[in-house]
Design a protein around this motif. Sequence first.
Motif, PDB file in Angstrom:
ATOM      1  N   TYR A 105      -9.707 -10.771  -8.662  1.00  0.00           N
ATOM      2  CA  TYR A 105      -9.552 -11.474  -7.382  1.00  0.00           C
ATOM      3  C   TYR A 105      -8.300 -11.003  -6.656  1.00  0.00           C
ATOM      4  N   ALA A 106      -7.168 -11.038  -7.322  1.00  0.00           N
ATOM      5  CA  ALA A 106      -5.900 -10.663  -6.698  1.00  0.00           C
ATOM      6  C   ALA A 106      -5.882  -9.191  -6.309  1.00  0.00           C
ATOM      7  N   GLY A 107      -6.482  -8.347  -7.145  1.00  0.00           N
ATOM      8  CA  GLY A 107      -6.501  -6.917  -6.860  1.00  0.00           C
ATOM      9  C   GLY A 107      -7.428  -6.563  -5.717  1.00  0.00           C
ATOM     10  N   HIS A 108      -8.640  -7.109  -5.760  1.00  0.00           N
ATOM     11  CA  HIS A 108      -9.641  -6.823  -4.734  1.00  0.00           C
ATOM     12  C   HIS A 108      -9.187  -7.317  -3.363  1.00  0.00           C
ATOM     13  N   LEU A 109      -8.472  -8.430  -3.346  1.00  0.00           N
ATOM     14  CA  LEU A 109      -8.058  -9.040  -2.086  1.00  0.00           C
ATOM     15  C   LEU A 109      -6.570  -8.812  -1.785  1.00  0.00           C
ATOM     16  N   LYS A 110      -5.991  -7.788  -2.385  1.00  0.00           N
ATOM     17  CA  LYS A 110      -4.560  -7.551  -2.220  1.00  0.00           C
ATOM     18  C   LYS A 110      -4.151  -7.477  -0.760  1.00  0.00           C
TER      19      LYS A 110
ATOM     20  N   THR B  71      -5.990  -8.488   1.873  1.00  0.00           N
ATOM     21  CA  THR B  71      -6.399  -9.738   2.529  1.00  0.00           C
ATOM     22  C   THR B  71      -5.371 -10.838   2.315  1.00  0.00           C
ATOM     23  N   LEU B  72      -4.822 -10.904   1.106  1.00  0.00           N
ATOM     24  CA  LEU B  72      -3.886 -11.971   0.751  1.00  0.00           C
ATOM     25  C   LEU B  72      -2.434 -11.635   1.086  1.00  0.00           C
ATOM     26  N   SER B  73      -2.226 -10.507   1.772  1.00  0.00           N
ATOM     27  CA  SER B  73      -0.862 -10.037   2.027  1.00  0.00           C
ATOM     28  C   SER B  73      -0.145 -10.799   3.143  1.00  0.00           C
ATOM     29  N   SER B  74      -0.879 -11.549   3.948  1.00  0.00           N
ATOM     30  CA  SER B  74      -0.250 -12.329   5.022  1.00  0.00           C
ATOM     31  C   SER B  74      -1.149 -13.495   5.399  1.00  0.00           C
ATOM     32  N   ASP B  75      -0.553 -14.536   5.968  1.00  0.00           N
ATOM     33  CA  ASP B  75      -1.350 -15.690   6.414  1.00  0.00           C
ATOM     34  C   ASP B  75      -2.340 -15.284   7.492  1.00  0.00           C
TER      35      ASP B  75
END
Length: 209
Positions: free
Chosen positions: A116-121, A123-127
């Motif tokens: 999850y964290a890797g695939h969405l790195k 995407t999850l990098s900013s609000d």
Amino acid sequence: MEKTFIEALAFRHACKIFDETKKINDEDMTYILEAARKAPSSFGMEAWKFLVITNEELKAKLKPVCWDQAQITTCSHLVIVLAGIEGVKPESGIPEKRFARRDMPQEKLDFYLGLYAGHLKQTLSSDENIYAWTAKQTIFASQNMMMAAAIKGIDSCPIEGFDKEKVEEILGLDTTKYQLSLILPFGYRINPQSTQLRLAFEDVVEYIK
């Protein structure tokens, strides 16, 4: 009398003004909201929240920052669809709780969290990036609500015409946790006749064999 799914598809349209004298009963509104709760979401994160507004003063306050659209104040129930922000971040602990619902060994849980964290790195990098992702997810829930309403003979109108920051301010939202995605008024149409205009089937469907 409830409509079939096909009948509901033909019935549903973007209602521009509702009959202010008619209110949706609690049972039907719960049916609509339950359809939202059961909607699919990416990775099963359910990164959304639904605020249901029936307070007439609050609806009147929101109308000017929603392009003065009549649906805001004439509807029976105004549903504010929020996109989750904080809850999809691995450090919040919520993604782990979502995956843990599947009752898996810790090793497998750690694998899914890493995936999850890797695939969405990115995407999850900013609000801002998170909002772009989770706001798209809310469309699944919103469509479920509109179709559930149509099955019950209840009208709706998806609204994106609003000043996002001002609506969030009026509602007192903590935008680090949730941000406005869509506004969905529900009620009953005044005009019993509606015209649903759509492209022909062959114009939008192409089979690749």
